[in-house]
Every structure is written in structure tokens, then in C-alpha cells.
Design a protein around this motif. Structure first.
Motif, short mmCIF file in Angstrom:
data_model
loop_
_atom_site.label_atom_id
_atom_site.label_comp_id
_atom_site.label_asym_id
_atom_site.label_seq_id
_atom_site.Cartn_x
_atom_site.Cartn_y
_atom_site.Cartn_z
N GLN A 134 27.90 84.39 23.06
CA GLN A 134 28.86 84.72 22.02
C GLN A 134 30.01 85.56 22.59
O GLN A 134 31.17 85.31 22.26
N ALA A 135 29.70 86.50 23.45
CA ALA A 135 30.75 87.31 24.08
C ALA A 135 31.67 86.43 24.92
O ALA A 135 32.90 86.62 24.93
N HIS A 136 31.10 85.47 25.63
CA HIS A 136 31.89 84.53 26.44
C HIS A 136 32.82 83.73 25.53
O HIS A 136 34.00 83.53 25.86
N LEU A 137 32.32 83.26 24.39
CA LEU A 137 33.13 82.52 23.45
C LEU A 137 34.27 83.39 22.92
O LEU A 137 35.43 82.97 22.87
N LYS A 138 33.96 84.61 22.53
CA LYS A 138 34.99 85.50 21.99
C LYS A 138 36.05 85.87 23.02
O LYS A 138 37.17 86.18 22.66
N ALA B 133 23.69 86.45 22.74
CA ALA B 133 24.73 87.48 22.63
C ALA B 133 25.72 87.36 23.79
O ALA B 133 26.94 87.51 23.60
N ARG B 134 25.23 87.06 24.98
CA ARG B 134 26.12 86.85 26.14
C ARG B 134 27.00 85.63 25.93
O ARG B 134 28.19 85.66 26.21
N ASP C 137 28.23 77.52 34.62
CA ASP C 137 26.89 77.13 34.20
C ASP C 137 26.44 77.98 33.02
O ASP C 137 26.62 79.20 33.02
N ILE C 138 25.84 77.34 32.02
CA ILE C 138 25.45 78.04 30.80
C ILE C 138 24.48 79.19 31.07
O ILE C 138 24.53 80.21 30.39
N TRP D 219 11.70 85.64 22.10
CA TRP D 219 12.88 85.67 21.24
C TRP D 219 13.83 86.80 21.59
O TRP D 219 15.05 86.64 21.44
N ASP D 220 13.33 87.95 22.05
CA ASP D 220 14.25 89.03 22.38
C ASP D 220 15.13 88.66 23.57
O ASP D 220 16.31 89.02 23.63
N VAL D 221 14.60 87.89 24.51
CA VAL D 221 15.40 87.43 25.65
C VAL D 221 16.39 86.35 25.19
O VAL D 221 17.56 86.36 25.59
N VAL D 222 15.94 85.45 24.32
CA VAL D 222 16.83 84.44 23.75
C VAL D 222 17.99 85.12 23.03
O VAL D 222 19.15 84.72 23.17
#
Length: 155
Positions: free
Chosen positions: A140-144, A137-138, A34-35, A129-132
Motif C-alpha cells: 500500500q505504501a508503494h502504491l501511495k 502495508a508495504r 518484484d512484488i 496473518w500478521d506477516v501478511v
């Protein structure tokens, strides 16, 4: 069971909050990715995840469209919505537009993953926005961490 029938049972189980019914659509070692909530492996964990959905929302609706499957892989576009129950977004109707990616085995789901723009629903809920930024970032880490990402790093 055809792929469209599987999708109908999937949507019905999510909308009803029936974790046992959703889990039964997965293989014993099946994974629901789940996203927002991450990966859940096994029928019991998938049922528990659905309880979290219904803790944080109500009035679920999941409409699959344009399903395609070759028996081992399936894709279907979807619209998914619910009314938030969370502290900062209670009462807000949240709508997602995405695609479900299904890996199938013996007529059951071996792996399900969402593909959608998660920022839009976060903003619908008024997420700061800071939570977004932390969420993206999470993601992006999953993608990497995907083994196939390496070839896309560029030169």
C-alpha cells in the motif's frame, strides 16, 4: 527479437537460475520490480535478485500467455510457480497468477513490474496473518508513493 521471444528467454533464464542471461535482457539501467523482493536496478543487481529466488525456491516454472506489445510497452499474463525452500514453507508448491508489465527500449527491458495478488501465495505458504498484514502495508505504501496515486485519493 519479438516480444514473445523475449518472454521465452526471460522465463528460461528464471527457471534455470541464469542471472547473467536474465540481466542481459534488460538495459544497463533496467529495473526489475518484484512484488516480494522489491526493486533491483542494473544487470548485476537483477542477476543477484535471481540468486535470491533460487535460494528461497526450486523447480521454477514461468508460463507467459497472451502477450501484447507495441514495441515500447508490453503486457503478458502469466502463471509462475516454484517449490519453497524457506524455513516455514519448505516443500510447499506456490503458484502465482498475474500480469507482467514491461517498458521496452531498443529491444531490451527498461522496466519490469509484477501485478498480482500477493496474498494468495503467502497463504499457500502458511504465512501468518500478521506477516501478511505487514506485507500488504508495504504494498500500500508503494502504491501511495506512485505519483499518479494522488488523483485517486477521492474528495
Amino acid at each position: 527479437m519479438t516480444f514473445p521471444e523475449l518472454l521465452a528467454k526471460f522465463a528460461d533464464a528464471v527457471e534455470a537460475g541464469d542471472g547473467a542471461a536474465l540481466g542481459a535482457l534488460f538495459t544497463e539501467d533496467g529495473v526489475y520490480d518484484d512484488i516480494f523482493y522489491g526493486e533491483f536496478k542494473g544487470r548485476a543487481a537483477i542477476a543477484d535478485m535471481l540468486a535470491i529466488f533460487h535460494r528461497d525456491g526450486e523447480g521454477f516454472r514461468w508460463d507467459f500467455r497472451d502477450p501484447v506489445s507495441d514495441g515500447t510497452t508490453g503486457y503478458a499474463g502469466w502463471l509462475f510457480s516454484y517449490t519453497a525452500r524457506t524455513k516455514h514453507a519448505a516443500g510447499t508448491r506456490v503458484v502465482f497468477d498475474g500480469v507482467g508489465r514491461f517498458r521496452l527500449r531498443d529491444g531490451l527491458i527498461e522496466r519490469y513490474a509484477d501485478a498480482c495478488n500477493g496474498v494468495v501465495p503467502l497463504r499457500q505458504m502458511g504465512t501468518p496473518w500478521d506477516v501478511v498484514d505487514r506485507m500488504t502495508a508495504r504494498w500500500q505504501a508503494h502504491l501511495k508513493a506512485n505519483p499518479d496515486f494522488g488523483a485517486h485519493r477521492g474528495r
